[in-house]
Scaffold this motif. Structure first.
Motif, PDB file in Angstrom:
ATOM      1  N   VAL A 306       0.867  -1.173   0.000  1.00  0.00           N
ATOM      2  CA  VAL A 306       0.000   0.000   0.000  1.00  0.00           C
ATOM      3  C   VAL A 306       0.905   1.225   0.000  1.00  0.00           C
ATOM      4  CG1 VAL A 306      -1.645   1.369   1.343  1.00  0.00           C
ATOM      5  CG2 VAL A 306      -1.918  -1.108   1.211  1.00  0.00           C
ATOM      6  N   THR A 307       0.627   2.195  -0.882  1.00  0.00           N
ATOM      7  CA  THR A 307       1.435   3.421  -0.893  1.00  0.00           C
ATOM      8  C   THR A 307       0.527   4.636  -1.005  1.00  0.00           C
ATOM      9  OG1 THR A 307       1.633   3.373  -3.296  1.00  0.00           O
ATOM     10  CG2 THR A 307       3.391   2.308  -2.064  1.00  0.00           C
ATOM     11  N   ASP A 308       0.984   5.729  -0.432  1.00  0.00           N
ATOM     12  CA  ASP A 308       0.340   7.024  -0.573  1.00  0.00           C
ATOM     13  C   ASP A 308      -1.182   6.931  -0.465  1.00  0.00           C
ATOM     14  OD1 ASP A 308       0.035   9.712  -0.936  1.00  0.00           O
ATOM     15  OD2 ASP A 308       0.051   9.585  -3.137  1.00  0.00           O
ATOM     16  N   MET A 309      -1.626   6.306   0.625  1.00  0.00           N
ATOM     17  CA  MET A 309      -3.056   6.045   0.775  1.00  0.00           C
ATOM     18  C   MET A 309      -3.674   7.104   1.675  1.00  0.00           C
ATOM     19  SD  MET A 309      -5.556   3.942   0.484  1.00  0.00           S
ATOM     20  CE  MET A 309      -5.871   2.274   0.784  1.00  0.00           C
ATOM     21  N   SER A 310      -4.557   7.931   1.124  1.00  0.00           N
ATOM     22  CA  SER A 310      -5.214   8.963   1.918  1.00  0.00           C
ATOM     23  C   SER A 310      -6.701   8.981   1.622  1.00  0.00           C
ATOM     24  CB  SER A 310      -4.643  10.347   1.600  1.00  0.00           C
ATOM     25  OG  SER A 310      -3.260  10.362   1.828  1.00  0.00           O
ATOM     26  N   PHE A 311      -7.511   9.017   2.665  1.00  0.00           N
ATOM     27  CA  PHE A 311      -8.951   9.182   2.463  1.00  0.00           C
ATOM     28  C   PHE A 311      -9.578   9.639   3.763  1.00  0.00           C
ATOM     29  CE2 PHE A 311      -8.260   4.688   3.508  1.00  0.00           C
ATOM     30  CZ  PHE A 311      -9.141   4.494   4.549  1.00  0.00           C
ATOM     31  N   ARG A 312     -10.806  10.123   3.679  1.00  0.00           N
ATOM     32  CA  ARG A 312     -11.517  10.508   4.882  1.00  0.00           C
ATOM     33  C   ARG A 312     -12.918   9.925   4.862  1.00  0.00           C
ATOM     34  NH1 ARG A 312     -14.843  14.849   3.359  1.00  0.00           N
ATOM     35  NH2 ARG A 312     -15.365  15.115   5.543  1.00  0.00           N
ATOM     36  N   ILE A 313     -13.470   9.698   6.035  1.00  0.00           N
ATOM     37  CA  ILE A 313     -14.854   9.244   6.148  1.00  0.00           C
ATOM     38  C   ILE A 313     -15.544  10.160   7.147  1.00  0.00           C
ATOM     39  CG2 ILE A 313     -16.399   7.309   6.611  1.00  0.00           C
ATOM     40  CD1 ILE A 313     -14.067   5.430   6.308  1.00  0.00           C
ATOM     41  N   ALA A 314     -16.661  10.763   6.749  1.00  0.00           N
ATOM     42  CA  ALA A 314     -17.390  11.642   7.660  1.00  0.00           C
ATOM     43  C   ALA A 314     -18.206  10.804   8.635  1.00  0.00           C
ATOM     44  CB  ALA A 314     -18.298  12.577   6.861  1.00  0.00           C
ATOM     45  N   LYS A 315     -18.642  11.452   9.725  1.00  0.00           N
ATOM     46  CA  LYS A 315     -19.473  10.737  10.707  1.00  0.00           C
ATOM     47  C   LYS A 315     -20.737  10.214  10.029  1.00  0.00           C
ATOM     48  CE  LYS A 315     -17.694  13.351  14.548  1.00  0.00           C
ATOM     49  NZ  LYS A 315     -17.658  14.713  15.067  1.00  0.00           N
ATOM     50  N   GLY A 316     -21.063   8.973  10.276  1.00  0.00           N
ATOM     51  CA  GLY A 316     -22.283   8.393   9.713  1.00  0.00           C
ATOM     52  C   GLY A 316     -22.198   8.077   8.231  1.00  0.00           C
ATOM     53  N   GLU A 317     -21.018   8.280   7.636  1.00  0.00           N
ATOM     54  CA  GLU A 317     -20.885   8.037   6.201  1.00  0.00           C
ATOM     55  C   GLU A 317     -20.326   6.626   5.947  1.00  0.00           C
ATOM     56  OE1 GLU A 317     -18.824  10.415   2.458  1.00  0.00           O
ATOM     57  OE2 GLU A 317     -17.617   9.919   4.200  1.00  0.00           O
ATOM     58  N   THR A 318     -20.600   6.096   4.755  1.00  0.00           N
ATOM     59  CA  THR A 318     -19.999   4.822   4.369  1.00  0.00           C
ATOM     60  C   THR A 318     -19.099   5.039   3.161  1.00  0.00           C
ATOM     61  OG1 THR A 318     -21.945   3.622   5.115  1.00  0.00           O
ATOM     62  CG2 THR A 318     -20.444   2.453   3.654  1.00  0.00           C
ATOM     63  N   LEU A 319     -17.819   4.692   3.335  1.00  0.00           N
ATOM     64  CA  LEU A 319     -16.888   4.776   2.219  1.00  0.00           C
ATOM     65  C   LEU A 319     -16.605   3.357   1.737  1.00  0.00           C
ATOM     66  CD1 LEU A 319     -14.849   6.524   0.494  1.00  0.00           C
ATOM     67  CD2 LEU A 319     -13.127   5.735   2.120  1.00  0.00           C
ATOM     68  N   GLY A 320     -16.746   3.139   0.442  1.00  0.00           N
ATOM     69  CA  GLY A 320     -16.421   1.831  -0.112  1.00  0.00           C
ATOM     70  C   GLY A 320     -14.977   1.813  -0.580  1.00  0.00           C
ATOM     71  N   LEU A 321     -14.230   0.790  -0.188  1.00  0.00           N
ATOM     72  CA  LEU A 321     -12.856   0.627  -0.670  1.00  0.00           C
ATOM     73  C   LEU A 321     -12.900  -0.562  -1.621  1.00  0.00           C
ATOM     74  CD1 LEU A 321     -10.155   1.990  -0.166  1.00  0.00           C
ATOM     75  CD2 LEU A 321      -9.698   0.302   1.612  1.00  0.00           C
ATOM     76  N   VAL A 322     -12.850  -0.253  -2.933  1.00  0.00           N
ATOM     77  CA  VAL A 322     -13.101  -1.290  -3.931  1.00  0.00           C
ATOM     78  C   VAL A 322     -11.821  -1.627  -4.681  1.00  0.00           C
ATOM     79  CG1 VAL A 322     -14.437  -1.882  -5.990  1.00  0.00           C
ATOM     80  CG2 VAL A 322     -15.463  -0.485  -4.198  1.00  0.00           C
ATOM     81  N   GLY A 323     -11.550  -2.903  -4.858  1.00  0.00           N
ATOM     82  CA  GLY A 323     -10.366  -3.289  -5.618  1.00  0.00           C
ATOM     83  C   GLY A 323     -10.355  -4.786  -5.842  1.00  0.00           C
ATOM     84  N   GLU A 324      -9.522  -5.236  -6.783  1.00  0.00           N
ATOM     85  CA  GLU A 324      -9.412  -6.663  -7.053  1.00  0.00           C
ATOM     86  C   GLU A 324      -8.425  -7.289  -6.077  1.00  0.00           C
ATOM     87  OE1 GLU A 324     -10.052  -7.528 -11.544  1.00  0.00           O
ATOM     88  OE2 GLU A 324      -8.578  -5.958 -11.380  1.00  0.00           O
ATOM     89  N   SER A 325      -8.243  -8.615  -6.191  1.00  0.00           N
ATOM     90  CA  SER A 325      -7.311  -9.264  -5.269  1.00  0.00           C
ATOM     91  C   SER A 325      -5.906  -8.709  -5.513  1.00  0.00           C
ATOM     92  CB  SER A 325      -7.335 -10.776  -5.490  1.00  0.00           C
ATOM     93  OG  SER A 325      -7.036 -11.079  -6.822  1.00  0.00           O
ATOM     94  N   GLY A 326      -5.170  -8.520  -4.431  1.00  0.00           N
ATOM     95  CA  GLY A 326      -3.823  -7.976  -4.551  1.00  0.00           C
ATOM     96  C   GLY A 326      -3.771  -6.470  -4.637  1.00  0.00           C
ATOM     97  N   SER A 327      -4.919  -5.798  -4.484  1.00  0.00           N
ATOM     98  CA  SER A 327      -4.898  -4.342  -4.580  1.00  0.00           C
ATOM     99  C   SER A 327      -4.483  -3.705  -3.257  1.00  0.00           C
ATOM    100  CB  SER A 327      -6.271  -3.820  -4.995  1.00  0.00           C
ATOM    101  OG  SER A 327      -7.230  -4.156  -4.018  1.00  0.00           O
ATOM    102  N   GLY A 328      -4.492  -4.476  -2.183  1.00  0.00           N
ATOM    103  CA  GLY A 328      -4.078  -3.935  -0.893  1.00  0.00           C
ATOM    104  C   GLY A 328      -5.236  -3.441  -0.045  1.00  0.00           C
ATOM    105  N   LYS A 329      -6.473  -3.740  -0.463  1.00  0.00           N
ATOM    106  CA  LYS A 329      -7.614  -3.196   0.277  1.00  0.00           C
ATOM    107  C   LYS A 329      -7.777  -3.847   1.646  1.00  0.00           C
ATOM    108  CE  LYS A 329     -10.902  -6.156  -2.207  1.00  0.00           C
ATOM    109  NZ  LYS A 329      -9.893  -7.139  -2.658  1.00  0.00           N
ATOM    110  N   THR A 330      -7.556  -5.159   1.723  1.00  0.00           N
ATOM    111  CA  THR A 330      -7.738  -5.836   3.004  1.00  0.00           C
ATOM    112  C   THR A 330      -6.652  -5.454   4.002  1.00  0.00           C
ATOM    113  OG1 THR A 330      -8.931  -7.686   2.058  1.00  0.00           O
ATOM    114  CG2 THR A 330      -7.796  -8.089   4.111  1.00  0.00           C
ATOM    115  N   VAL A 331      -5.420  -5.395   3.529  1.00  0.00           N
ATOM    116  CA  VAL A 331      -4.325  -5.055   4.442  1.00  0.00           C
ATOM    117  C   VAL A 331      -4.483  -3.616   4.927  1.00  0.00           C
ATOM    118  CG1 VAL A 331      -2.605  -4.282   2.762  1.00  0.00           C
ATOM    119  CG2 VAL A 331      -1.853  -5.397   4.841  1.00  0.00           C
TER     120      VAL A 331
END
Lengths: 607, 314, 335
Positions: A306-331
């Motif tokens: 995972v590199t240069d990963m930045s994001f924000r989630i507001a209170k009560g909001e749902t952010l989807g982190l979408v990617g294929e296998s090996g994209s680093g989403k689970t880690v």
């Protein structure tokens, strides 16, 4: 060590300083001296010479017994494993009966029939240890039979003999070799034991066991007598066992040939500043800045996942982190909670949960924050619950430990929560074990546990991927309802854009360890701005209804460590130009994308 | 739980039958004629026939087996060929010594194996792990009787902390009983401790990588709690299996270790019986040993069911 | 119309739990009197969720499990009666590709050994001929010849699935059973495999039995679709009709449960289904329709007996009493 042993066994006559049987009663029971390096025994025989002659038996005996055990055990094991049915049942009952009699007792009985002596004793041990080989061969056949490639071989039409020899037997070799070394060790020990109690090798012949036998009788007079043969046994068995370990490891490697693909240029782990434009906002429940995670695969250099990963989630909001296998989403999801395993390292970035940097907390504070402030739901509900405790127990435990509730109060609240996540008869289901629940029910329990302390942020890692689609729909509805009620922010990790469309307010698309596009859900589907997002959308099974050829993204996702230095998608991108060879930053204000040509391209929306 | 016990008890029946058939037919294969051993070379034909008839050896094999089995079921294992001792009495008289030794070593190996295995499994690759793994490898390579000789020569002969030989029944003096079995139990328990330690270590390493451990940590439970409450119980599941296998190893080992410490247990009884070709005695010993093994395995099965809910019949 | 390539009638598959003493005890009927037809050169999509019995049908057809009832007519022979394994001439004609590309290739064999294994078993080709054939097969699945001497663990999931397809094509079969061939793959590689399968079918005139859980995906390359639920085939018909106008409430539920790629329409759909009570713990009805516990249209007779197969106006059949009012009711009911 083993070579020494073999040498001694082969050339005993030439190596030994004395005749092992020559008695010298005057010099009996002497300690080590220049003439007799290891002293003499009760009959004045030279211990070193006897030790060396004993090694001959230490080679012959295990070879005989192990050879016999393999010859008897392996064929029968293969046969009954493959044949199954009554053959299997009868043979296995006999084997069970044999192994439920203490081994030494079996050997003693067999020796009673055959008479004492080395070869008979080894025959007895061979029969005894053949049960181990029989069970090994049978169990390998049984597991291999279930392998899909054996199934494939049957479909091809390969006959049973061919399957057994060509597809199964190859895979029996590694455990077989290990079992051989274990058996050699066990036979050595057993032979020593039998000779020790006087029914193996018969005096005056020298074996390490008989030497110990006489040593035991003269324990008080000459304690040293027991040391040389004992050490010889220990060292030999140890050497054989270690050899087995080494063989097993090297065979394991032989099958798994390491990838020989040309290694791509490795990136250096230089801590960098977050490059994503993102101002702090008072509404933020979570703000991740410049997160970088490195993994060191076994025996290889550390690579970023995972590199240069930045994001924000507001209170009560749902952010989807979408990617294929090996994209680093689970880690990423695990990294936020500090739950990364050994070999994984967060090398840069901040994880701000309201005003606390989770990455800066010590262990105790982090443990406090987990559960209370941030909780997690995992992909496979059947493995994320402890199989040995009831589900109610596992929820109540969290309530007691994290909230300080009494047993009584925790139990009541647990039943309330189980009811809340839509499980009928909650009081009864609280006493169920995880394996007694369906996947959907188990996931509801996991959700109830995660929400038990009303966390500010819930991380859901592919929570519906293991479920059937009709159950998935119900779980997604449940997430929506609970968010309305508990008001937590959610990070929803998924590979499925359609699921993200259903549950998320905003979506961040990941590719090769970085976010390539972030946008509100409607905008993303109506107007994707990164070619990868557009490619994914068009490749979705529902994205089109025509006949093939279906739209594809050419090539495949490169593994970590093999990422290009410039735009990581460039090699698969239909719009790539020369400028894409340079690293690309996230740009934009309301929505962000990581593409040099984002402004000039107009991409296909979802259908 | 009752159903589980019932099922297991039922499964013991065919096993016991097979064992009885095996021991009975094996002993029938004995090369020499026990009658010759009893009456010696000078016995007349008549004497010979008389002894044969007394021992029931003139009956056909199946009749003898059926007869023996029927009596065995009522608890009568017959009489020794050589003295009029009841087999059952002889075995039962020797049993306490062997069992004390065996169960002492079970306790030792569980304690040592569990502690070493958990310590090693928590941090794979650390020096604790390497030390424990190395120790276990060596422990499995040491013959128990040799370890017994060494223990005896150090702690009994040189230091005189424990008696070198003999067995004191528990009913005579609990303290002396404990002293008399400490060294033999240590000697016997060594390799089983090593086996359990290895098993606990690998189970622990495996369990700690499971999702539910990660989930428990995600829930903010302390590492200590996660290890002791969530991981250990799951890691114990394979250990119980190992233990049920090791019990036969320990009982067999006890027969030999008894010789080192001159304990009059089943070991010397068995060796004498084999030397004398005392058929009823051998049969009785094997049968009773197997019965003990099966009872222990029943106990471990119940234990298994207790810690692993999946193993319980529904 | 000529006789179909494959005609499965009333097929049942039952698994037995072995009790302690090896005596037969509880049976679980995974497939209940299923009837299916595959025409030459056509694809039948078989759709269902986990536990629906779709893979059991595949296993019975491949001779991996014995059927407990019914017939499997393939190429003029009833495979259900062949208890001792299929003769080589049948084996050559039915091949398979399985779901998990990581375990379906023997890790200790090279790609060349894997794809030529069927040739070794069934033909007397020389080593040189086999090598030529292997090169040709790799070309068919668009892999470079240089891959022949590598081992499976050097390949990605998509590449492995291509190798598996090459192996299945080696004997020029007339039917390939595809058991979830792409569900273990990433979205971006799934379509590559689907396209490849479609191309090869048209070029070589093979039939497919395509088993999957995703109706949309199956719809792309199937001519007909059958939907299974808890052992029963509840609906069957032309692919477009089943996908666009599902007749059985279960098929409808299955289609509706897949989220739409349009967030606004998806929100509307969720709002609409709110209030409808569903549960993922179906109350099983012993005699009646297996879906009756979850069905929004359930009637009294649904729980009393299993509905027969009613003809659906635009083609195919569905086992639901909702279709009973139709004038052309007759169905191929055998109950």
């Amino acid at each position: 060590m083993l070579l020494t042993l073999l040498f001694c066994a082969l050339f005993a006559e030439w190596v030994t300083p004395y005749d092992p049987l020559q008695q010298d009663l005057i010099n009996a029971l002497q300690g080590p001296s220049v003439e007799h390096w290891l002293g003499t025994d009760d009959l004045g025989r030279d211990v070193l010479s006897r030790l060396i002659f004993g090694s001959r038996i230490a080679v012959i005996a295990p070879a005989e017994a192990t050879g016999l055990a393999v010859l008897i055990g392996v064929p029968i094991g293969l046969f009954i494993g493959f044949r199954g049915g009554w053959w299997d049942w009868v043979v296995m009952r006999v084997v069970e009966a044999v192994v439920s009699i203490p081994g030494i007792m079996v050997a003693i009985v067999i020796i009673a029939i055959l008479g004492t002596g080395l070869h008979r004793a080894m025959f007895a041990l061979g029969i005894l240890y053949s049960t181990a080989f029989l069970r090994l061969a049978r169990s390998v056949v049984l597991t291999e039979r279930e392998e899909v490639y054996v199934k494939s071989a049957r479909v091809i039409g390969a006959g049973p003999t061919r399957i057994l020899l060509r597809h199964i037997f190859l895979n029996i070799a590694p455990p077989l070799i290990v079992q051989v070394t274990l058996t050699v060790g066990a036979v050595l020990l057993a032979e020593a034991g039998l000779s020790f109690i006087g029914i193996g090798v018969q005096p005056p012949q020298a074996s390490w066991g008989t030497m110990l036998n006489s040593a035991a009788s003269f324990m008080e007079l000459s304690p040293f007598l027991a040391v040389p043969p004992g050490i010889a046994i220990v060292a030999t068995v140890l050497a054989v066992n270690l050899l087995g370990d080494v063989l097993r490891d090297s065979i394991g490697r032989g099958v798994r040939v390491p990838s020989t693909g040309a290694p791509a240029q490795r990136m250096l782990a230089v801590p960098r500043k977050a490059t994503t434009p993102m101002a702090p906002h008072p509404d933020d429940a979570l703000r991740v800045e410049g997160l970088e995670i490195m993994v060191s695969p076994k025996g290889e250099a550390e690579v970023p996942v995972v590199t240069d990963m930045s994001f924000r989630i507001a209170k009560g909001e749902t952010l989807g982190l979408v990617g294929e296998s090996g994209s680093g989403k689970t880690v990423t999801g695990l990294g936020l909670m500090g739950l990364i395993g050994t070999g994984v390292r967060i090398t840069n970035g901040r994880v701000m949960l309201e005003n606390t940097n989770l990455l800066g907390l010590d262990r105790r504070d982090l443990e406090k924050a987990r559960g209370n402030d941030v909780a997690m739901v995992f992909q496979d509900p059947t493995t994320s619950l402890n199989p040995t405790y009831t589900v109610g127990n596992q929820i109540a435990e969290v309530l007691r430990i994290k909230q300080g509730l009494s047993h009584r109060a925790a139990r009541d609240r647990t039943i309330e929560l189980i009811d809340r996540v839509g499980i009928p008869r909650p009081a009864q289901q609280a006493d169920a074990y995880p394996h007694e629940l369906s996947g959907g029910m188990a996931q509801r329990i996991a959700i109830a546990r995660a929400l038990s302390c009303t966390p500010k942020l819930l991380i859901a890692d592919e929570p519906t991927t293991a479920l059937d689609v009709t159950v998935q729909q119900e779980i997604l509805d449940l997430f929506r309802d609970l968010q309305d009620e508990f008001g937590m922010a959610m990070l929803f990790v998924t590979h499925d854009l359609a699921v993200a469309a259903d549950i998320c307010d905003r979506i961040a698309v990941m590719y090769c360890g970085e976010i390539v596009e972030t946008a509100p859900v409607d905008a993303l589907f109506a107007d994707p701005r990164h070619p990868y997002t557009a490619g994914l959308l068009s490749a979705m099974p529902h994205g089109q209804s025509g006949k093939p050829p279906l739209p594809v993204i050419r090539g495949s996702v490169p593994a970590p460590g093999h990422w290009p230095t410039g735009c990581r998608f460039a090699a698969r991108c239909p719009y790539a130009i020369d400028a894409c060879a340079k690293p690309v930053q996230m740009t934009g204000t309301d929505r962000l994308e990581r593409c040099t040509r984002a402004d000039e391209l107009s991409l296909e929306p979802a259908k | 739980m009752l159903r589980l016990i019932g099922q297991r008890l039922l499964a013991m029946v065919p096993l016991l039958l097979i064992v009885s058939v095996m021991t009975f037919s094996f002993t029938a294969l004995l090369p020499s004629d026990p009658v010759d051993l009893i009456i010696g070379d000078r016995g007349s034909e008549e004497q010979y026939e008389m002894v044969r008839e007394r021992l029931g050896l003139n009956q056909p094999f199946l009749t003898r087996y059926a007869d023996w089995l029927l009596r065995a079921m009522t608890g009568d294992l017959g009489t020794s060929f050589f003295n009029s001792v009841q087999v059952k009495d002889a075995v039962l008289q020797r049993m306490p010594a062997t069992l004390s030794l065996t169960f002492g070593s079970v306790l030792i190996s569980i304690t040592v194996g569990l502690a070493a295995g958990v310590a090693a499994g928590l941090r794979p690759g650390s020096w604790v792990d390497r030390t424990a793994t190395f120790g276990a490898t060596i422990g499995q390579a040491i013959p128990n009787f040799w370890f017994g000789i060494i223990l005896a020569s150090v702690f009994a002969v040189s230091l005189r902390w424990f008696p070198a030989t003999g067995y004191v029944p528990l009913t005579d003096s609990p303290m002396e009983w404990l002293r008399s079995i400490t060294l033999p139990a240590l000697a016997l328990g060594l390799s089983t401790s090593a086996a359990i330690a290895r098993q606990v270590r690998s189970a622990m390493v495996g369990v700690l990588q499971q999702d539910y451990i990660r989930a428990a940590r995600a829930q903010g439970l302390s590492s200590r709690r996660v290890v002791l409450k969530h991981a250990l119980k799951n890691a114990l599941v394979p250990v119980v299996t190992v233990l049920s296998f090791q019990i036969t190893v320990l009982l067999g080992g006890a027969l030999i270790v008894e010789q080192v410490f001159a304990i009059n247990g089943i070991g010397s009884l068995a060796i004498t019986a084999v030397r004398q070709q005392d058929i009823p005695m051998i049969q009785g010993i094997v049968l009773i040993l197997v019965l003990v093994v099966m009872l222990v395995q029943l106990a471990t099965d119940i234990l298994y069911g207790l810690i692993n809910p999946k193993a319980r019949p529904t | 119309m000529s006789a179909p390539l494959l005609q499965i009638d009333d097929l049942s598959v039952t698994y037995w739990d072995r009790s302690l003493l090896g005596l037969r005890a509880n049976g679980f009927e995974a497939v209940k009197r299923a009837t299916l037809t595959v025409d030459a050169g056509q694809t039948l999509g078989l759709v269902g969720e986990s536990g629906s019995g779709k893979s059991s049908i595949a296993n019975a057809l491949l001779g991996l499990v014995p059927p407990s009832g019914g017939t499997i007519n393939f190429d003029g022979q009833d495979l259900a009666t062949l208890r001792k394994g299929f003769p080589p001439e049948i084996r050559q004609k039915i091949q398979a590709v399985f779901q998990d590309p990581y375990s379906s290739l023997n890790p200790s064999m090279t790609v060349e050994e894997i794809v030529t294994e069927p040739l070794k078993v069934h033909t007397r080709m020389t080593r040189v001929e086999r090598h030529e054939k292997a090169v040709e097969l790799l070309k068919l699945v668009k892999l470079p010849e240089t891959h022949l001497h590598r081992y499976p663990n050097e390949f990605s999931g998509g590449q492995r699935q291509r190798i598996a397809i090459a192996t299945a094509l080696a004997l020029q079969p007339s039917l390939i059973v595809l058991d979830e061939p792409v569900s273990a793959l990433d979205v971006s590689t799934q379509n590559q495999i689907i396209n490849l399968l479609y191309e090869r079918r048209d070029a070589l005139g093979i039939s497919y039995l395509l088993i999957a859980h995703d109706l949309a995906l199956v719809h792309h390359i199937s001519d007909r679709i059958a939907v299974m639920y808890l052992g029963h085939i509840v609906e069957e018909g032309p692919a477009d009709r089943v996908y666009h106008q599902p007749a059985h409430p279960y098929t409808q539920a299955l289609l509706e449960a897949v989220p739409l790629l349009d967030p606004a329409r998806q929100r509307a759909r969720r709002a609409e289904r709110r209030g409808r009570v569903t549960t993922d713990m179906p109350r099983l009805s012993e005699k009646g329709c297996p879906f009756s516990g979850r069905c929004p249209h359930v009637m009294d007779r649904c729980t009393a007996r299993m509905p027969p197969a009613f003809t659906v106006p635009d083609g195919g059949t569905a086992r639901c009493f909702l279709l009973d009012d139709e004038p052309n009711e007759q169905g191929r009911s055998k109950d």
